[in-house]
Structure formats: structure tokens, C-alpha cells
Design a protein around this motif. Structure first.
Motif, PDB file in Angstrom:
ATOM      1  N   PHE A   1      38.806  26.594  46.066  1.00  0.00           N
ATOM      2  CA  PHE A   1      37.745  27.159  45.221  1.00  0.00           C
ATOM      3  C   PHE A   1      38.377  27.808  43.980  1.00  0.00           C
ATOM      4  CE2 PHE A   1      38.618  31.569  46.003  1.00  0.00           C
ATOM      5  CZ  PHE A   1      39.135  31.632  47.278  1.00  0.00           C
ATOM      6  N   ARG A   2      37.539  28.030  42.997  1.00  0.00           N
ATOM      7  CA  ARG A   2      37.926  28.777  41.786  1.00  0.00           C
ATOM      8  C   ARG A   2      36.954  29.943  41.653  1.00  0.00           C
ATOM      9  NH1 ARG A   2      38.540  25.017  38.729  1.00  0.00           N
ATOM     10  NH2 ARG A   2      40.787  24.996  38.326  1.00  0.00           N
ATOM     11  N   ALA A   3      37.471  31.157  41.785  1.00  0.00           N
ATOM     12  CA  ALA A   3      36.624  32.347  41.771  1.00  0.00           C
ATOM     13  C   ALA A   3      36.589  32.978  40.381  1.00  0.00           C
ATOM     14  CB  ALA A   3      37.129  33.367  42.782  1.00  0.00           C
TER      15      ALA A   3
ATOM     16  N   HIS B   1      37.791  40.342  31.371  1.00  0.00           N
ATOM     17  CA  HIS B   1      38.791  41.339  31.040  1.00  0.00           C
ATOM     18  C   HIS B   1      38.206  42.361  30.076  1.00  0.00           C
ATOM     19  CE1 HIS B   1      42.596  43.115  29.745  1.00  0.00           C
ATOM     20  NE2 HIS B   1      43.165  42.524  30.783  1.00  0.00           N
ATOM     21  N   SER B   2      38.443  43.632  30.339  1.00  0.00           N
ATOM     22  CA  SER B   2      37.816  44.692  29.541  1.00  0.00           C
ATOM     23  C   SER B   2      38.356  44.755  28.121  1.00  0.00           C
ATOM     24  CB  SER B   2      38.035  46.049  30.219  1.00  0.00           C
ATOM     25  OG  SER B   2      39.419  46.329  30.349  1.00  0.00           O
ATOM     26  N   VAL B   3      39.522  44.171  27.858  1.00  0.00           N
ATOM     27  CA  VAL B   3      40.109  44.222  26.524  1.00  0.00           C
ATOM     28  C   VAL B   3      39.948  42.898  25.794  1.00  0.00           C
ATOM     29  CG1 VAL B   3      42.230  44.561  25.199  1.00  0.00           C
ATOM     30  CG2 VAL B   3      41.754  45.999  27.197  1.00  0.00           C
ATOM     31  N   THR B   4      40.334  41.807  26.455  1.00  0.00           N
ATOM     32  CA  THR B   4      40.282  40.496  25.803  1.00  0.00           C
ATOM     33  C   THR B   4      38.925  39.845  25.894  1.00  0.00           C
ATOM     34  OG1 THR B   4      40.951  39.270  27.778  1.00  0.00           O
ATOM     35  CG2 THR B   4      42.707  40.155  26.370  1.00  0.00           C
ATOM     36  N   GLY B   5      38.145  40.248  26.893  1.00  0.00           N
ATOM     37  CA  GLY B   5      36.842  39.636  27.091  1.00  0.00           C
ATOM     38  C   GLY B   5      36.913  38.276  27.750  1.00  0.00           C
ATOM     39  N   LYS B   6      38.101  37.792  28.045  1.00  0.00           N
ATOM     40  CA  LYS B   6      38.247  36.476  28.661  1.00  0.00           C
ATOM     41  C   LYS B   6      37.857  36.532  30.139  1.00  0.00           C
ATOM     42  CE  LYS B   6      41.859  34.735  25.580  1.00  0.00           C
ATOM     43  NZ  LYS B   6      43.234  34.186  25.488  1.00  0.00           N
ATOM     44  N   GLN B   7      37.318  35.427  30.575  1.00  0.00           N
ATOM     45  CA  GLN B   7      36.902  35.342  31.966  1.00  0.00           C
ATOM     46  C   GLN B   7      38.137  35.310  32.889  1.00  0.00           C
ATOM     47  OE1 GLN B   7      34.760  31.749  33.257  1.00  0.00           O
ATOM     48  NE2 GLN B   7      33.132  33.101  33.932  1.00  0.00           N
ATOM     49  N   ILE B   8      38.104  36.151  33.925  1.00  0.00           N
ATOM     50  CA  ILE B   8      39.212  36.205  34.885  1.00  0.00           C
ATOM     51  C   ILE B   8      38.900  35.255  36.042  1.00  0.00           C
ATOM     52  CG2 ILE B   8      40.525  37.669  36.460  1.00  0.00           C
ATOM     53  CD1 ILE B   8      39.807  40.039  34.689  1.00  0.00           C
ATOM     54  N   GLN B   9      39.754  34.273  36.244  1.00  0.00           N
ATOM     55  CA  GLN B   9      39.557  33.290  37.303  1.00  0.00           C
ATOM     56  C   GLN B   9      40.799  33.218  38.200  1.00  0.00           C
ATOM     57  OE1 GLN B   9      38.599  29.599  35.293  1.00  0.00           O
ATOM     58  NE2 GLN B   9      36.410  30.032  35.412  1.00  0.00           N
TER      59      GLN B   9
ATOM     60  N   LEU C   1      35.862  38.548  45.752  1.00  0.00           N
ATOM     61  CA  LEU C   1      34.735  39.100  45.003  1.00  0.00           C
ATOM     62  C   LEU C   1      34.566  40.596  45.268  1.00  0.00           C
ATOM     63  CD1 LEU C   1      31.990  36.328  45.266  1.00  0.00           C
ATOM     64  CD2 LEU C   1      33.596  36.764  43.396  1.00  0.00           C
ATOM     65  N   LEU C   2      34.934  41.019  46.459  1.00  0.00           N
ATOM     66  CA  LEU C   2      34.792  42.439  46.805  1.00  0.00           C
ATOM     67  C   LEU C   2      35.954  43.276  46.279  1.00  0.00           C
ATOM     68  CD1 LEU C   2      33.496  42.113  50.477  1.00  0.00           C
ATOM     69  CD2 LEU C   2      32.196  42.809  48.463  1.00  0.00           C
ATOM     70  N   THR C   3      37.034  42.643  45.927  1.00  0.00           N
ATOM     71  CA  THR C   3      38.210  43.373  45.448  1.00  0.00           C
ATOM     72  C   THR C   3      38.607  42.846  44.069  1.00  0.00           C
ATOM     73  OG1 THR C   3      39.674  41.807  46.570  1.00  0.00           O
ATOM     74  CG2 THR C   3      39.065  43.796  47.769  1.00  0.00           C
ATOM     75  N   LYS C   4      37.685  42.908  43.134  1.00  0.00           N
ATOM     76  CA  LYS C   4      37.938  42.417  41.787  1.00  0.00           C
ATOM     77  C   LYS C   4      39.031  43.214  41.106  1.00  0.00           C
ATOM     78  CE  LYS C   4      33.319  40.637  40.815  1.00  0.00           C
ATOM     79  NZ  LYS C   4      32.142  40.753  39.955  1.00  0.00           N
TER      80      LYS C   4
END
Length: 403
Positions: free
Chosen positions: A16-18, A23-31, A51-54
Motif C-alpha cells: 500500500f501507499r499511505a 508537510h507543515s513547511v513545504t506543503g508537500k504530501q507525505i507518503q 494513520l494513527l501515528t502520523k
């Protein structure tokens, strides 16, 4: 129905890909990509645990990202890498002043209706449509970036569209108005001599202010009268300025100076060099001139001369207007101003040719010699509308013949 994020690989294992937020600075999606699970259950359990430990560096979702944070932490750092430094510095105050309208919104809360209200708000503030178009262009660029980063699904600015483009009125001084202004300068005063020379040079060459303040004495060939323009000045303050590339490739050019300008430059160089040694032509104290200094001079001396105030850049328009009034070819004006194409020149100054249509009409008079036929030599079928007039003409001619 939502798609199952757990996939089965060709070798029988699961992966899977979660998506773990943004990211709070770059705004890029963290996967995070995970694979090699023997059963689908194992894969799903690991997916749920992630998902529970982002990551602490992520925001819970794009919908919770404030627009202000997006602009300051994500868009502006990216935008700074995409444009020239002087462009960024010029645009930064505009971004902070006008995009702050949306600072109380989350980025996903901004709708086309909000954008439309913002347009009306700027219009009621008295901003020109051309300026509003620039401001909205910056906002639209920021929202485009948000779409790319997956922070929003669409750009509300593009849905609404920009304000209608209007023709900007070109303001300038006529030759007579500029002569009135010049008459109030006292050249025996060193500082006023400098101001006189600065305005004269801008009016008589049509240079952009950045080009003019960058001119060095070696850029002027007094024997040939040739002025070389191959740089512009990027000015921050007295201690921070540098030469940069001109605005466009066409901005690199040569301007042939008239004899009056060359004489005045000779005189100014002698006076300037007796006071201070500097390579800057437009300088009285050894450092390049600030555009704000000359703008204030225009305001003061326009009032003294009883002429309307113009912006500093309008001296460039004044030069173009002068050449047009002299009947100069638009191609010459294009090259002298450093425009990239003739469309820019004609699009900006074409309306300053008020008598062109009358002159063309006068020249067209009598240019063609002709004599119409004495009988109808066209035997092609006539349409119904003209045929009825042909029948009436024949009946009239027959009646006259019988009489």
C-alpha cells in the motif's frame, strides 16, 4: 465507493501507499510505501497503525492549512526561486498587502464567490483594472501551486476569471510642457544641474529608469554619439545595489544621442568630476540615483511650471510621443525604446498618431485612374432582388422608345 488502498502484487504479497498528511513547511504530501505483507490483513493493520501515528511534521489534512501559512511558508519560498530577485522584491509588498484578504481562510475554504468579492473590493478601493489583473495573477499563481501540491482540487481564481483588460491611458509631457519645466532649473546650482541633466537624459532617450541609473561614462562614445545600454541597476539602498541583465534581449541596444544632449553631457561631466570622482552619469554624490528622488523632483517642478504631474516612467512615454510628433517610423521608435516587437510599440503608442488616417486619406485621393463601361458586359444570371430593377429599367427604356 472508495478504492481499497491495499493492493496485491504479482508475487502474491500485498502493498500500500499511505498518505500521511502534508508537510507543515513545504506543503508537500507525505507518503509512505510499504510492501511485502503475506496477507491483506497484515497490510491493513500496518496501514491503520501509520494513520494513527502520523509524522509530527505533517498537518492533519490539507483542509486545515491556513492560507496565510501557505503563502508565507510554502508559496513565497518557492516563488523566490522562480523569478529574478528584483522581481520578487517588487512583488512581495503586493502579495502581503492584497492577498492578506484571504488570510482568515483555510486554503480549502476559498471559493469562486470569495474571489469575485475580492475583485469588487479592490475595484472599490480605486485600483486600476490593469493593477488588479497583476494582483489576481499572483493570487492565481499561488493557487495553481496549491493544486500542484495537492492542497486544493481546483483554482477558484481561474474559475472566476480575471477582470476585464482595459487600455491604459498613456500619460506624457509634450515638448512645450517639458520646456516649461526645464525653465525652472538653475544650473549654476550643482544639485539642480544634476536634476536637470537627469530629466533631460530620460526625456531625450526614452530609457527605463533602471537603464539610465546604470549608465557609466564609458558607455557614452562622445565621438560617434553612441550610447550603449547593456545593463540595468538593481537598487535596494545606498549600500546595496548591483548591475543585472536588462529586462529583455531587445533591451540591449545602442542609442545615438543628439548633439544638444552630447553637449550638455560634456558640461555635466566637467562639473560633476570637479566635485566628485564617479563613473555614474546620473549621480551627484558618487552613488546611483534613487528613482524616488527624481519622482519627487517631477512633482515639485511640474507644480512650479504649471503643468500636470507625470510619473517618472512617463518620461519614456514622452520621448516616444516626441518622436511620433516628428513623424518617426515606428520601427525606429521600437529599436530606440528596446521593445521586443513592433506590436508592443504600436499597441502602446499607436493612438498617438491622431492625423495618420487623414494623411492616408489625402494621399489616396486621385491615386486610381478609371473609366466605367458604357454598356452592360456582364451576362451572368441575376439574383431575384436585382432582376426586378433590371426589368423596370427595360420597361422604362421601351416606353421611351415607343414614344
Amino acid at each position: 465507493m472508495a478504492k481499497d488502498v491495499i493492493k496485491k502484487a504479482k508475487n502474491g504479497t500485498y502493498y500500500f501507499r499511505a498518505n500521511l498528511g502534508y508537510h507543515s513547511v513545504t506543503g508537500k504530501q507525505i507518503q509512505k510505501y510499504c510492501s511485502g505483507f503475506k496477507t491483506k490483513k497484515e497490510a491493513r493493520e500496518e496501514y491503520s497503525r501509520l494513520l494513527l501515528t502520523k509524522s509530527e511534521d505533517s498537518v492533519e489534512s490539507a483542509g486545515k492549512l491556513p492560507f496565510k501559512q501557505f503563502i508565507e511558508d510554502i508559496f513565497l519560498p518557492w516563488y523566490k526561486t522562480r523569478v529574478k530577485e528584483r522581481t520578487y522584491d517588487n512583488r512581495l509588498p503586493t502579495v502581503k498587502r492584497h492577498l492578506s484578504y484571504f488570510y482568515d481562510f483555510l486554503i480549502t475554504e476559498i471559493t469562486p464567490l470569495h474571489v469575485q468579492k475580492w475583485q469588487l473590493f479592490l475595484s472599490k478601493k480605486g485600483y486600476a483594472p490593469s493593477y488588479i489583473r497583476i494582483v489576481q495573477g499572483l493570487f492565481s499563481l499561488s493557487m495553481d501551486r496549491a493544486v500542484v501540491l495537492g492542497l486544493v482540487e481546483s483554482n477558484p481564481s481561474k474559475i472566476v476569471g480575471n477582470v476585464k483588460k482595459t487600455k491604459t491611458k498613456i500619460d506624457f509631457w509634450t515638448k512645450e510642457e517639458f520646456e516649461k519645466v526645464l525653465s525652472f532649473f538653475y544650473k549654476e546650482d550643482y544639485y539642480q544641474h544634476f536634476l536637470f541633466m537627469s530629466l533631460w537624459l530620460l526625456f531625450m532617450t526614452g530609457m527605463r529608469i533602471g537603464e539610465a541609473t546604470a549608465i557609466q561614462w564609458e558607455d557614452i562614445d562622445f565621438e560617434t554619439g553612441m550610447l550603449s545600454i547593456d545593463k540595468t541597476l538593481y537598487y535596494k539602498n545606498l549600500d546595496d545595489y548591483t548591475f543585472v541583465e536588462p529586462k529583455t534581449k531587445a533591451s540591449v541596444r545602442h542609442i545615438v544621442l543628439d548633439e544638444d544632449t552630447l553637449t550638455l553631457l560634456h558640461q555635466w561631466k566637467d562639473v560633476q568630476q570637479a566635485v566628485i570622482q564617479t563613473n555614474f552619469v546620473m549621480s551627484y554624490n558618487g552613488v546611483p540615483t534613487q528613482k524616488h528622488t527624481l519622482a519627487h523632483v517631477i512633482t515639485r517642478f511640474a507644480k512650479k511650471a504649471g503643468v500636470h504631474r507625470i510619473r517618472l516612467h512617463a518620461l519614456r512615454h514622452s520621448h516616444a510621443s516626441l518622436l511620433i510628433s516628428m513623424g518617426e517610423n515606428p520601427l525606429i521608435i521600437k529599436d530606440r525604446l528596446g521593445h521586443e516587437d513592433i506590436e508592443t510599440t504600436l499597441g502602446t503608442y499607436g493612438h498617438l498618431y491622431p492625423n495618420s488616417n487623414f494623411e492616408v486619406a489625402h494621399k489616396l485621393k486621385g491615386i486610381l485612374s478609371f473609366q466605367t463601361a458604357t454598356e452592360n458586359k456582364d451576362t451572368s444570371p441575376k439574383n431575384q432582388f436585382t432582376a426586378q430593377y433590371l426589368r423596370k429599367d427595360l420597361e422604362t427604356n421601351n416606353a421611351i422608345t415607343m414614344q
